[in-house]
Design a protein around this motif. Structure first.
Motif, short mmCIF file in Angstrom:
data_model
loop_
_atom_site.label_atom_id
_atom_site.label_comp_id
_atom_site.label_asym_id
_atom_site.label_seq_id
_atom_site.Cartn_x
_atom_site.Cartn_y
_atom_site.Cartn_z
N ALA A 42 0.84 -1.20 0.00
CA ALA A 42 0.00 0.00 0.00
C ALA A 42 0.87 1.25 0.00
N GLN A 43 1.93 1.23 0.77
CA GLN A 43 2.84 2.38 0.82
C GLN A 43 3.53 2.59 -0.53
N LYS A 44 3.89 1.49 -1.19
CA LYS A 44 4.52 1.57 -2.50
C LYS A 44 3.56 2.15 -3.52
N THR A 45 2.29 1.72 -3.46
CA THR A 45 1.27 2.26 -4.37
C THR A 45 1.10 3.76 -4.16
N LEU A 46 1.03 4.18 -2.91
CA LEU A 46 0.88 5.61 -2.61
C LEU A 46 2.12 6.39 -3.07
N GLU A 47 3.29 5.80 -2.89
CA GLU A 47 4.52 6.46 -3.34
C GLU A 47 4.49 6.67 -4.86
N GLU A 48 4.02 5.66 -5.59
CA GLU A 48 3.89 5.79 -7.04
C GLU A 48 2.87 6.87 -7.40
N MET A 49 1.79 6.95 -6.63
CA MET A 49 0.75 7.95 -6.90
C MET A 49 1.28 9.38 -6.71
N LYS A 52 3.49 10.53 -9.54
CA LYS A 52 2.92 10.42 -10.88
C LYS A 52 3.09 11.71 -11.69
N ASP A 53 2.92 12.85 -11.06
CA ASP A 53 3.05 14.15 -11.72
C ASP A 53 3.86 15.09 -10.85
N LYS A 54 4.22 16.23 -11.43
CA LYS A 54 4.95 17.24 -10.65
C LYS A 54 4.12 17.72 -9.47
N VAL A 55 2.81 17.90 -9.71
CA VAL A 55 1.89 18.33 -8.66
C VAL A 55 0.81 17.26 -8.51
N VAL A 56 0.64 16.80 -7.28
CA VAL A 56 -0.37 15.78 -6.98
C VAL A 56 -1.16 16.25 -5.76
N VAL A 57 -2.49 16.14 -5.86
CA VAL A 57 -3.33 16.52 -4.73
C VAL A 57 -4.29 15.39 -4.39
N PHE A 58 -4.53 15.23 -3.13
CA PHE A 58 -5.54 14.31 -2.63
C PHE A 58 -6.62 15.20 -2.02
N PHE A 114 1.35 17.43 -2.91
CA PHE A 114 2.71 16.92 -3.11
C PHE A 114 3.32 17.59 -4.33
N PHE A 115 4.58 18.00 -4.21
CA PHE A 115 5.35 18.53 -5.33
C PHE A 115 6.52 17.59 -5.57
N ASN A 116 6.66 17.06 -6.79
CA ASN A 116 7.74 16.13 -7.13
C ASN A 116 7.86 15.00 -6.12
N GLY A 117 6.74 14.48 -5.67
CA GLY A 117 6.75 13.35 -4.75
C GLY A 117 6.98 13.71 -3.30
N GLU A 118 7.21 14.99 -3.02
CA GLU A 118 7.46 15.44 -1.64
C GLU A 118 6.21 16.08 -1.07
N PHE A 119 5.88 15.72 0.16
CA PHE A 119 4.71 16.28 0.81
C PHE A 119 4.93 17.76 1.12
N VAL A 120 4.00 18.60 0.68
CA VAL A 120 4.07 20.04 0.93
C VAL A 120 3.26 20.38 2.16
N GLY A 121 2.02 19.92 2.19
CA GLY A 121 1.14 20.20 3.32
C GLY A 121 -0.31 20.17 2.88
N GLY A 122 -1.14 20.75 3.71
CA GLY A 122 -2.56 20.83 3.42
C GLY A 122 -2.94 22.21 2.93
N CYS A 123 -4.22 22.50 3.04
CA CYS A 123 -4.76 23.78 2.57
C CYS A 123 -4.09 24.95 3.27
N ASP A 124 -3.92 24.85 4.58
CA ASP A 124 -3.34 25.96 5.33
C ASP A 124 -1.91 26.28 4.89
N ILE A 125 -1.12 25.26 4.65
CA ILE A 125 0.26 25.46 4.22
C ILE A 125 0.31 26.05 2.81
N LEU A 126 -0.52 25.51 1.90
CA LEU A 126 -0.55 26.03 0.53
C LEU A 126 -0.99 27.48 0.52
N LEU A 127 -1.98 27.82 1.35
CA LEU A 127 -2.46 29.20 1.44
C LEU A 127 -1.36 30.12 1.96
N GLN A 128 -0.64 29.68 2.98
CA GLN A 128 0.49 30.45 3.51
C GLN A 128 1.55 30.69 2.44
#
Length: 156
Positions: A42-49, A52-58, A114-128
């Motif tokens: 499951a972790q590997k699948t999420l890592e692939e997700m 997948k792209d430069k910018v990924v959002v859940f 996520f940017f380039n596979g790295e977790f950025v944050g949630g709405c609050d972080i993106l807004l900041q």
């Protein structure tokens, strides 16, 4: 119940399953055998997700129809910056992804960015990041030119 069936099917398709039996003092208790999905799969699948792209959002819902205010804010911020091409996963469609991404990122809430596979944050972080101008810089690192830069030039 559907979630259990989907999870089991996903595990079987990926080959990430193990047949485990309970043992007591070396004696096999055949009545307690069960199918277990590997959490590493499951972790590997999420890592692939997330890669997948430069910018990924859940998010809850889709970019065209966000189902909560925080997800809508993330979509609107990306739209303001002209980020139209990104992978979006609707966590309302799959409870395994909804819970799995929280574990994967060690972040308790949705949306998640996520940017380039790295977790950025949630709405609050993106807004900041948007308010401080850091988002423009982060997008440039991804090779994405923020539409806000073009708007600044037009207003001068």
């Amino acid at each position: 119940m559907n979630s259990i069936v989907r999870t089991t099917a996903r595990c079987l398709r990926s080959g990430a399953w193990q047949y485990r039996t309970a043992q007591t003092n070396g004696d096999l208790l055949t009545g307690r055998a069960r199918l277990m999905c590997s959490s590493s799969a499951a972790q590997k699948t999420l890592e692939e997700m997330v890669k997948k792209d430069k910018v990924v959002v859940f998010i809850k819902g889709t970019p065209a129809q966000p189902m909560c205010g925080f997800s809508n804010a993330v979509v609107q911020i990306l739209r303001m910056h002209g980020v139209d091409s990104y992978a979006a996963y609707n966590v309302l469609d799959d409870q395994d992804i909804r819970q799995g991404i929280k574990t994967f990122s060690n972040w308790p809430t949705i949306p998640q960015v996520f940017f380039n596979g790295e977790f950025v944050g949630g709405c609050d972080i993106l807004l900041q990041m948007h308010q401080s101008g850091d988002l423009v810089e982060e997008l440039q690192k991804l090779g994405i030119r923020s539409a806000l830069l073009d708007q600044e030039k037009e207003s001068k």
